[in-house]
Design an enzyme around this catalytic site. Structure first.
Site, PDB file in Angstrom:
ATOM      1  CB  CYS A 110      -3.276 -28.845   6.240  1.00 39.87           C
ATOM      2  SG  CYS A 110      -3.141 -27.460   7.396  1.00 39.87           S
ATOM      3  CB  CYS A 113      -2.822 -23.159   6.245  1.00 33.45           C
ATOM      4  SG  CYS A 113      -1.839 -23.927   7.555  1.00 33.45           S
ATOM      5  CB  SER A 114      -1.048 -25.404   2.487  1.00 31.22           C
ATOM      6  OG  SER A 114      -0.100 -24.453   2.933  1.00 31.22           O
ATOM      7  CB  CYS A 115       0.467 -28.401   7.594  1.00 28.51           C
ATOM      8  SG  CYS A 115       0.380 -26.871   8.543  1.00 28.51           S
TER       9      CYS A 115
HETATM   10 FE    FE Z   1      -1.397 -25.996   7.311  1.00 30.61          FE
END
Ligand code: FE
Length: 208
Positions: A110, A113-115
């Site tokens: 991602c 961000c951190s999906c």
């Molecule tokens: Fe994300």
């Protein structure tokens, strides 16, 4: 990075908490005080989050390896296939299974961000959320794989997939060689988190 004190997380005296952690506790206390949520709600949500782990993904991959019809369903309609296995993937909007082949391998990031497919893999590792991985997985995926210990030949195409709030991915790795006749449960033990993000292969069949 994990430290010994992290492992016993909740024992930290409050004065050691970061600004953001203190703020979170203050918001939690207010929400409970005002009756918006209860301590029990919080506890059951924590238990729910902790119950989700890469073991879910490993079950799906191992089933796909032994059952071609399931594999077809898993690729065609991943969320329905999860439900079939008792795994709740409804929190994911669009869920996509990326099947590795001898010629093409997939890697998930991602960049924003951190999906991450949390219902399937649990909480993301720190490295997955790092700026370093988010940037370099796109610029130099082979270099990143190499740092994980995986050398990908020039005859194999590498495709990097950028997760978003709407779409989450899981890599369906190739079944390790020399695992003919293995039980689904034993195969699941070979399926690592990193192999489902695509930065590594599953464990290999170690002779006993
Ligand atoms: Fe994300």
């Amino acid at each position: 990075m994990s430290t010994p004190s992290d492992e016993h997380g909740h024992d930290h005296p409050k004065h050691e908490l970061s600004h953001y952690a203190k703020r979170i506790y203050a918001i939690r206390d207010l929400l409970v005080e005002k009756g918006v949520i209860t301590e029990k709600d919080i506890q059951s949500q924590i238990e729910y989050q902790e119950a989700r782990s890469p073991a879910n993904g490993a079950k799906l991959v191992a089933r796909a390896w032994v059952d071609a019809a399931f594999k077809a369903r898993f690729i065609a309609d991943p969320k329905a296939a999860c439900a079939e296995m008792g795994i709740d993937a409804t929190a994911i909007n669009e869920f996509v299974v990326l099947e590795n082949t001898e010629r093409v391998r997939h890697m998930v990031v991602c960049t924003l961000c951190s999906c991450y497919p949390r219902p399937i893999l649990g909480r993301p590792a720190d490295w997955y959320k790092s700026f370093n991985y988010r940037q370099r997985s796109v610029a130099d995926p082979r270099g990143v794989m190499s740092e994980f210990g995986l050398e990908v030949g020039d005859d194999v195409e590498v495709r990097v997939h950028d997760s978003t709030a709407d779409i989450r991915y899981i890599v369906l790795p190739l079944r390790p060689k020399d695992t003919d006749g293995w039980s689904e449960a034993d195969l699941a033990k070979l399926v690592t988190r990193d192999s489902m993000i695509g930065v590594m292969d599953p464990l290999s069949a170690a002779p006993e």
